[in-house]
Design a protein around this motif. Structure first.
Motif, PDB file in Angstrom:
ATOM      1  N   GLY A 165      22.245  -1.746  12.202  1.00 34.73           N
ATOM      2  CA  GLY A 165      22.957  -0.725  12.974  1.00 34.73           C
ATOM      3  C   GLY A 165      24.025  -1.331  13.870  1.00 34.73           C
ATOM      4  O   GLY A 165      25.164  -0.858  13.913  1.00 34.73           O
ATOM      5  N   LYS A 223      14.652   6.739  12.516  1.00 31.46           N
ATOM      6  CA  LYS A 223      15.624   6.286  11.500  1.00 31.46           C
ATOM      7  C   LYS A 223      16.885   7.154  11.556  1.00 31.46           C
ATOM      8  O   LYS A 223      18.006   6.656  11.540  1.00 31.46           O
ATOM      9  CB  LYS A 223      15.016   6.377  10.097  1.00 31.46           C
ATOM     10  CG  LYS A 223      14.623   5.038   9.504  1.00 31.46           C
ATOM     11  CD  LYS A 223      14.384   5.145   8.002  1.00 31.46           C
ATOM     12  CE  LYS A 223      14.096   3.795   7.376  1.00 31.46           C
ATOM     13  NZ  LYS A 223      13.059   2.997   8.038  1.00 31.46           N
ATOM     14  N   ALA A 227      20.760   6.581  12.790  1.00 31.81           N
ATOM     15  CA  ALA A 227      21.895   6.918  11.922  1.00 31.81           C
ATOM     16  C   ALA A 227      22.972   7.652  12.729  1.00 31.81           C
ATOM     17  O   ALA A 227      24.165   7.334  12.620  1.00 31.81           O
ATOM     18  CB  ALA A 227      21.419   7.781  10.753  1.00 31.81           C
ATOM     19  N   VAL A 238      26.073   7.316   6.830  1.00 32.49           N
ATOM     20  CA  VAL A 238      24.814   6.587   6.681  1.00 32.49           C
ATOM     21  C   VAL A 238      24.076   7.203   5.504  1.00 32.49           C
ATOM     22  O   VAL A 238      24.008   8.424   5.376  1.00 32.49           O
ATOM     23  CB  VAL A 238      23.964   6.674   7.971  1.00 32.49           C
ATOM     24  CG1 VAL A 238      22.650   5.929   7.799  1.00 32.49           C
ATOM     25  CG2 VAL A 238      24.731   6.116   9.169  1.00 32.49           C
ATOM     26  N   ILE A 240      20.376   7.134   3.394  1.00 37.52           N
ATOM     27  CA  ILE A 240      18.976   6.707   3.368  1.00 37.52           C
ATOM     28  C   ILE A 240      18.499   6.886   1.933  1.00 37.52           C
ATOM     29  O   ILE A 240      18.566   7.986   1.384  1.00 37.52           O
ATOM     30  CB  ILE A 240      18.126   7.516   4.361  1.00 37.52           C
ATOM     31  CG1 ILE A 240      18.617   7.236   5.802  1.00 37.52           C
ATOM     32  CG2 ILE A 240      16.652   7.172   4.224  1.00 37.52           C
ATOM     33  CD1 ILE A 240      17.942   8.056   6.873  1.00 37.52           C
TER      34      ILE A 240
END
Length: 255
Positions: A165, A223, A227, A238, A240
């Motif tokens: 990140g 999570k 993001a 982002v 996932i």
């Protein structure tokens, strides 16, 4: 701006020969500039127990005392990192393995003691994005291990999601960054018992609704919060997804 893809993969993927091989093939197939961030917790736990060092975890985070720090340095900065670099070189990807101490890439401070003393664990304060961007423009593919330093001579164990990140946020000044978090599912799921129920896109409103409805819960909440912090700091998008689908652009897009 030029595109850059930053992929974060967990330890499990890079620690098993077969999944590592297919991950590196998929990563090599991604076009343009790219960065890989890896974990390696299982290998660290295994080596620690072979050396008679007990691994202590609190809320999924490793307590890093002086002996554990030696083990994670060996495993993350050495064994796992160099294994990935060698695998990428075999695929003609000019990889360079780095910790945060190398070229002063990531400076951290030791996490202050609150309810829990995490020991030698770092919270990132500064990322040298200019240097990283210079390397990337020269055709180097950085492979970042989850270790930083405090510029006082101490290495610090640092969460790999955080490394990814922070690196993505810092690099957003130089590139159009897509940050990809890989985990064991194909994306964020509508029904945790149905692996095919991937939510293809989530914006902030939908995220809040899913949390309120209990669709998104547990570890997926931080999570997604990570993001949105990345997006607020200039990261373009982002994703996932599952490690096996990184080159396909599948998964959940967060925007």
């Amino acid at each position: 701006m030029e595109k850059l893809t930053l992929i974060k993969v967990g330890g499990k993927i890079v620690e098993e020969e077969e999944t590592l091989r297919s991950l590196l093939r998929d990563f090599a197939a991604i076009e343009g500039y790219k960065v890989l961030v890896h974990g390696g917790g299982r290998s660290a736990t295994r080596l620690a127990s072979q050396l008679g060092i007990e691994s202590k975890m609190v809320n999924g985070r490793r307590i890093t005392d002086a002996e554990t720090l030696k083990v994670v340095t060996m495993v993350y900065g050495g064994l796992v990192n160099k294994h990935i670099v060698a695998g990428l070189q075999a695929l003609d990807v000019n990889a360079l393995g780095l910790t945060g101490a190398d070229m002063n890439l990531m400076r951290s401070v030791k996490r202050p003691v609150a309810e829990v003393d995490y020991g030698y664990v770092g919270d990132v304060k500064e990322v040298n994005a200019d240097l990283l961007a210079t390397l990337i423009h020269q055709g180097v593919v950085p492979v970042l291990a989850p270790l930083t330093h405090d510029k006082q001579g101490n290495l610090l164990n640092t969460n790999a999601d955080t490394i990814a990140g922070e690196a993505a946020k810092a690099l957003a000044r130089h590139f159009d960054v897509t940050l990809v978090f890989c985990f064991e599912k194909k994306g964020v799921l509508l029904d945790e018992h149905d692996d095919e129920s991937v939510i293809p896109e989530i914006d902030r409103t939908a995220f809040q609704q899913y949390v309120a409805q209990g669709v998104i819960q547990g570890g997926m909440i931080p999570k997604l919060e990570n993001a949105y912090q990345a997006i607020d700091a200039g990261v373009k998008e982002v994703i996932i997804t599952q490690a096996s689908e990184i080159h396909l652009g599948k998964g959940t897009r967060v925007h």
